[in-house]
Design a protein around this motif. Structure first.
Motif, PDB file in Angstrom:
ATOM      1  N   HIS A   4       0.794  -1.061  -0.195  1.00  0.00           N
ATOM      2  CA  HIS A   4       0.015  -0.023  -0.139  1.00  0.00           C
ATOM      3  C   HIS A   4       0.874   1.220   0.044  1.00  0.00           C
ATOM      4  O   HIS A   4       0.689   2.113  -0.753  1.00  0.00           O
ATOM      5  CB  HIS A   4      -0.868  -0.149   1.263  1.00  0.00           C
TER       6      HIS A   4
ATOM      7  N   ARG B 206      -5.463   1.509  12.301  1.00  0.00           N
ATOM      8  CA  ARG B 206      -6.477   1.915  11.163  1.00  0.00           C
ATOM      9  C   ARG B 206      -6.127   1.208   9.733  1.00  0.00           C
ATOM     10  O   ARG B 206      -6.941   0.699   9.282  1.00  0.00           O
ATOM     11  CB  ARG B 206      -6.125   3.182  11.034  1.00  0.00           C
ATOM     12  N   GLU B 207      -4.858   1.025   9.492  1.00  0.00           N
ATOM     13  CA  GLU B 207      -4.356   0.370   8.428  1.00  0.00           C
ATOM     14  C   GLU B 207      -4.634  -1.212   8.529  1.00  0.00           C
ATOM     15  O   GLU B 207      -5.095  -1.810   7.468  1.00  0.00           O
ATOM     16  CB  GLU B 207      -2.759   0.424   7.998  1.00  0.00           C
TER      17      GLU B 207
ATOM     18  N   GLN C  80      -7.145  -2.424  10.023  1.00  0.00           N
ATOM     19  CA  GLN C  80      -8.588  -2.706   9.832  1.00  0.00           C
ATOM     20  C   GLN C  80      -8.849  -2.465   8.293  1.00  0.00           C
ATOM     21  O   GLN C  80      -9.794  -3.208   7.771  1.00  0.00           O
ATOM     22  CB  GLN C  80      -9.493  -1.596  10.609  1.00  0.00           C
ATOM     23  N   GLU C  81      -8.212  -1.564   7.703  1.00  0.00           N
ATOM     24  CA  GLU C  81      -8.206  -1.320   6.270  1.00  0.00           C
ATOM     25  C   GLU C  81      -7.854  -2.757   5.428  1.00  0.00           C
ATOM     26  O   GLU C  81      -8.439  -3.114   4.438  1.00  0.00           O
ATOM     27  CB  GLU C  81      -7.446  -0.168   5.671  1.00  0.00           C
TER      28      GLU C  81
ATOM     29  N   ASP D  84     -10.566  -5.150   5.831  1.00  0.00           N
ATOM     30  CA  ASP D  84     -11.725  -4.884   4.904  1.00  0.00           C
ATOM     31  C   ASP D  84     -11.469  -5.359   3.370  1.00  0.00           C
ATOM     32  O   ASP D  84     -12.430  -5.737   2.789  1.00  0.00           O
ATOM     33  CB  ASP D  84     -12.215  -3.543   5.151  1.00  0.00           C
TER      34      ASP D  84
END
Length: 346
Positions: A168, A297-298, A300-301, A304
């Protein structure tokens, strides 16, 4: 205190044994998780064997944790009893430094608190997921999407985010040629994720023994690094290379495979230093970088993203009595591709 059953090791040459460990009573922001599955990571083995420095034994490893919330503190707002959740490589950080405020808690300037082999804010040693329960502050818990089974979710909490984060960050996607070095627990996830991002993926492995798997996971090409002509044929080919190998390799040879401004990112963590010749970098403005996991946060990203693209690791579920055997098999590269402990057997 909450008493949890666990599997612990007492020294670098010791086998795992049954144990009981104490988990703290719930603080206001804490979540109690009944662990259902715990993945086995190469980092567990390095730590248990003392490869990365002194260890405060007895040690309960495990930072690929998937389970169910069974209780919450009075101030918890993100989770409720019955939620499917995961915990990765860290369970807390200072929350105040620049990196933490940016959502990059893995790079906390004061040092994040590791899920095991660390010391928590109460001054107690942290113990990991080879156990039946864990207590974690809600900010370091992630939600597991409904279409990812808990056993498959566990390795995503380390192997998944460890490969997703650099892919990413360095912009893997359409028009990019990405090479993955190694086809183990990390490597097979890197192939799946890079392919889902739209990159053209090539696997560089010692042999062609896993070629069929690699192509099935999404690789367009697969080469054996044991063949000298591989490095000649692929010179200057890749925009990005993810090195997942936790052993010493000839970094200079791999740097020669990068394009102008290409980058090789180390996510494998060998105990011994790697030697880099400056001319391997300056000739084509190449970069040699490293990457840890990702922030919460990443992470969880990533979960998903995997749910959206139906990405899951290939796993072999084992009982707690098989941990020692599993460690030997990981070191022998005899696993396709991640061991996951059924913690109901602890």
């Amino acid at each position: 205190m909450i008493i949890a059953k666990a599997r612990a090791v007492d020294g670098p040459d010791q086998q795992f044994r049954s144990a009981e460990i104490k988990r703290r009573d719930l603080d206001t922001s804490d979540v109690l998780i009944e662990i259902k599955y715990a993945g086995i990571c190469h980092s567990d083995i390095h730590t248990a064997h003392g490869d990365w420095g002194p260890v405060n034994y007895p040690l309960v490893p495990g930072h690929e944790i998937a389970g169910i919330v069974t209780d919450v503190g009075t101030g918890v707002s993100k989770y409720k009893v019955g939620d499917r959740v995961g915990v990765g490589c860290m369970v807390d950080s200072c929350g105040e430094c620049d990196n933490c405020r940016k959502g990059e808690e893995q790079y906390c300037l004061k040092g994040n608190i590791q899920t095991y082999a660390g010391v928590d804010k109460y001054g107690e040693p942290t113990q990991g997921g080879y156990s039946t329960h864990i207590v974690v502050t809600e900010d370091f818990v992630v939600r597991i999407p409904d279409n990812i089974t808990l056993d498959a979710a566990a390795p995503l909490l380390c192997a998944g985010i460890t490969t997703y984060s650099p892919l990413h960050h360095w912009g893997a996607g359409p028009g990019k040629k990405v090479a993955v070095v190694g086809m183990g627990g990390l490597g097979h996830m890197a192939v799946k994720i890079a392919h889902a991002m739209g990159a053209e993926v090539t696997v560089l492995s010692q042999s062609l023994s896993k070629k069929e798997d690699g192509l099935q996971f999404g690789a367009a090409h697969y080469y054996a690094t044991s063949e000298p002509e591989t490095f000649e044929k692929l010179a200057g080919s890749f925009d990005l290379m993810i090195n997942t190998v936790s052993a010493s390799i000839d970094i200079n040879a791999y740097l020669s495979l990068l394009t102008l401004d290409g980058t090789i990112v180390n996510v494998g963590a060998p105990a011994e230093p790697l030697s880099v010749q400056v001319f391997s970098l300056i000739g084509h403005r190449r970069s040699f970088a490293g990457s840890m996991i990702g922030g919460i946060r990443e992470t969880q990203e990533m979960l998903d993203f995997c749910a959206e693209h139906n990405i899951a690791p290939n796993i072999e579920v084992i009982s707690a009595d098989q941990i020692d055997e599993a460690y030997k098999r990981v070191l022998a590269s005899d696993v396709k591709y991640r061991f996951v402990i059924d913690t109901s057997t602890i």
